[in-house]
Write an enzyme that holds these catalytic residues in place. Structure first.
Site, PDB file in Angstrom:
ATOM      1  N   LYS A 172     -10.961  -1.435   9.676  1.00 32.94           N
ATOM      2  CA  LYS A 172     -11.114  -2.591   8.792  1.00 32.94           C
ATOM      3  C   LYS A 172     -11.485  -3.851   9.582  1.00 32.94           C
ATOM      4  CE  LYS A 172      -7.607  -0.886   5.532  1.00 32.94           C
ATOM      5  NZ  LYS A 172      -8.410  -0.191   4.526  1.00 32.94           N
ATOM      6  N   GLN A 183      -4.662  -5.890   6.565  1.00 28.59           N
ATOM      7  CA  GLN A 183      -5.611  -6.768   5.882  1.00 28.59           C
ATOM      8  C   GLN A 183      -5.559  -8.205   6.414  1.00 28.59           C
ATOM      9  OE1 GLN A 183      -7.808  -5.647   3.702  1.00 28.59           O
ATOM     10  NE2 GLN A 183      -6.981  -3.652   3.127  1.00 28.59           N
ATOM     11  N   CYS A 200      -4.668   2.439  -3.834  1.00 26.82           N
ATOM     12  CA  CYS A 200      -3.489   2.949  -3.115  1.00 26.82           C
ATOM     13  C   CYS A 200      -2.317   1.977  -3.224  1.00 26.82           C
ATOM     14  CB  CYS A 200      -3.794   3.249  -1.647  1.00 26.82           C
ATOM     15  SG  CYS A 200      -5.082   4.477  -1.423  1.00 26.82           S
ATOM     16  N   ASP A 253       2.923  -5.006   7.829  1.00 28.09           N
ATOM     17  CA  ASP A 253       1.675  -4.265   7.686  1.00 28.09           C
ATOM     18  C   ASP A 253       0.548  -5.291   7.673  1.00 28.09           C
ATOM     19  OD1 ASP A 253      -0.574  -2.907   6.941  1.00 28.09           O
ATOM     20  OD2 ASP A 253       0.219  -2.155   5.041  1.00 28.09           O
ATOM     21  N   HIS A 304       0.871  -1.177   0.000  1.00 31.18           N
ATOM     22  CA  HIS A 304       0.000   0.000   0.000  1.00 31.18           C
ATOM     23  C   HIS A 304       0.912   1.232   0.000  1.00 31.18           C
ATOM     24  CE1 HIS A 304      -2.892   2.903   1.699  1.00 31.18           C
ATOM     25  NE2 HIS A 304      -3.847   2.049   1.401  1.00 31.18           N
TER      26      HIS A 304
END
Lengths: 421, 153
Positions: free
Chosen positions: A239, A216, A379, A213, A136
């Site tokens: 999220k 997700q 993104c 990261d 991202h």
């Protein structure tokens, strides 16, 4: 076509999310397939936010009155819940930020500041930063800025044709000059779940830090920071059925202790004099100013909600939905999946292109049928560049996604084809 | 479906674009991108005195952005710079009118088909992409010798 099966009682789950009952213009039911962008919120979270503001609102960590104590207890209680969620060895290792971007920026910025005593936490000329081509923008741009500020080199893993990290050059790419490897756990555009263990193993050989990261992945599967063997982990609340405005940075205590402060202000200090200041221990060292209190408490409620259902069951449900979606999409002529075309190491985010129809038009026509997807580069523009496409259409799933909604997507795509055919 | 947004005229221009392709000679060029969706367009303007002798373009993007460029080519090629800027201004006002403006076919020709786009805030940028590039390219053409510049908008 195989009969899809899920371990979740999705109809019951959906009752917890009032927005899913919404009717759109033309009295169409909502088919929400944009959870990778932001998830919907269950009543348990919304009630917690209202309850906090209605009954307990006060600033944290500085009020001696009852409301202040209640608010502080709830805020710090949320920290305990987040620590338990990712199996953090200590609650002090949970830093609240405003989102995952801020968490990633915190690490990039403090490493680049040159203020750390320990040279392991100072970037400079000759050092190397490694990311991947599927990041991202929030895990690319902060590192490009850090490289520019410090003279460190900015490097990255490329991608294979089927949407995986190309690890063939790992031995050279991660080397003695590498200070940090920052990579995504599950790609927000491709759905790929990365082979973190291989990257961590190589990083350990050369003494590089690993930042993951997990924006997700934490919402969709059990994540254990000890099993992963990483140093730092970033994710966001909105999220994972939590509020916006709250994110988390986890780090091993040794690393967080070694990094210099990020933002300066109230609450992050030990003592302040005009001649100089000393700083609070973690976590408060990185939490300057009044934090997003209600949002943190709301995120705690989101953790309770997800763990109450069980992340393993949520994951199994999403795997079933995603397998069904891949099958249905393969059945639409001219649809090409961008990213892993099988269920091996992939999550519930599916990007695709439709021959001869621009994603903007795909998204618009799906919207007219009540199907909410995201279109664009998500993104993660370098992914689109890598695969030679201007943009994709992305459908992303969560615990409340039904097989019927996947059918609505596939039917909608047939309509798109007819309209532009 | 999509009656107000995807007018037949727009689909026609998308499937059979007029004047597409970059041509020489030209006096000014501009490259604009829409960073939210990756749509992009390059527009070239050729001038003879104050007359626009050609508007050529190349780009990739959604039906709205590409059809809009085709309409622009058709409307503005052959007009004077001042007339073209007046048309451009009228088109921008239509797009920013939130669907409340009754378009004037005498001024906008096929451009009136975009009236429905103004009701979709996310798509207004698509419709305006080539027009903004046209404005920059014309300004460069008027400023003097051939200039090729890249802007990221």
């Amino acid at each position: 076509m195989s009969t899809p099966h899920s371990p979740l009682d999705v109809d019951r789950v959906r009752k917890d999310f009032p927005i899913l009952e919404r009717r759109l213009a033309g009295d169409r039911p909502l088919v929400y397939l944009d959870s990778a962008n932001t998830s919907q919120k269950p009543m348990a979270v919304l009630d917690t936010l209202a309850e906090h503001y209605t009954r307990h609102n006060a600033n944290v960590a500085r009020a001696v009155h009852q409301l202040g104590e209640e608010s502080t207890a709830a805020y710090e209680g949320a920290r305990d819940k987040l620590a338990a969620l990712i199996k953090a060895p200590s609650r002090d290792e949970i830093i609240f930020t405003k989102n995952a971007s801020e968490a990633l920026n915190l690490v990039a910025h403090t490493l680049a500041s040159g203020l750390a005593d320990d040279p392991r936490y100072r970037l400079g000329p000759g050092d190397e930063i490694v990311v991947t081509e599927m990041e991202h923008h929030s895990n690319i741009v902060p590192w490009q800025l850090a490289a520019k500020r410090t003279g460190a080199a900015f490097r990255w893993f490329g991608l294979t044709d089927d949407g995986r990290l190309d690890l063939s050059t790992i031995g050279e790419l991660i080397n003695e000059r590498t200070k940090i490897v920052s990579l995504v756990h599950q790609s927000n555009s491709l759905g790929t779940v990365n082979d973190v263990a291989t990257v961590v193993a190589r990083a350990r050989e050369v003494g590089a830090l690993v930042l993951l990261d997990a924006s997700q992945s934490v919402p969709h599967q059990s994540v254990d920071v000890n099993e992963l063997g990483i140093d730092l982990l970033a994710f966001t609340g909105h999220k994972m059925v939590g509020p916006t405005g709250i994110g988390v940075l986890w780090g091993r205590r040794e690393v967080l202790d070694g990094l210099p402060p990020f933002l300066g202000g109230g609450e992050m200090i030990e003592t302040v004099a005009m001649t100089g200041s000393t700083f609070a221990p973690i976590p408060h060292k990185f939490e300057a100013g009044t934090p997003p209190i209600a949002q943190a408490i709301g995120l705690g409620a989101a953790v309770d909600y997800l763990t109450g259902i069980g992340l393993d069951r949520i994951h199994a449900h999403e795997q079933a939905v995603t397998a069904y979606a891949l099958e249905r999409l393969r059945g639409v002529d001219g649809v090409r999946i961008i990213g892993p075309d099988s269920m091996e190491s992939r999550g519930g985010t599916v990007s695709f292109v439709v021959d001869g129809v621009h994603p903007h038009d795909v998204g618009q026509l799906l919207d007219e049928q009540g199907v909410a997807v995201r279109v664009g580069h998500h993104c993660a523009r370098p992914v689109c560049v890598r695969y030679g496409i201007p943009a994709t259409t992305r459908a992303s799933f969560y615990l409340y996604t039904t097989f019927d909604e996947i059918d609505a997507l596939a039917d909608g795509l047939h309509q798109v084809k007819r309209f532009f055919g | 479906m999509s009656d107000s947004l995807y007018q037949e005229i727009i689909l026609d221009h998308y499937k059979h674009p007029h004047g597409r392709g970059l041509r020489e000679p030209f006096g000014g060029e501009a490259h604009h991108v829409n960073p939210t969706c990756g749509d992009e367009i390059t527009v070239r303007v050729a001038l003879d005195g104050s007359t626009i002798t050609d508007v050529s373009y190349e780009g990739q993007g959604c039906s709205i952005s590409q059809a809009s460029a085709s309409v622009l080519h058709e409307l503005l090629t052959g007009s004077s710079v001042s007339d073209a800027f007046a048309v451009e201004q009228t088109f921008v006002e239509l797009m920013q009118g939130k669907g409340q403006i009754e378009p004037d076919e005498d001024v906008l020709g096929d451009g009136i088909a975009f009236a429905g786009v103004a009701k979709y805030p996310a798509r207004v940028k698509c419709a305006l992409l080539s027009w903004m590039a046209f404005k920059d390219a014309t300004a460069r053409a008027m400023a003097g010798p051939v200039t090729v510049e890249e802007d990221a908008r």
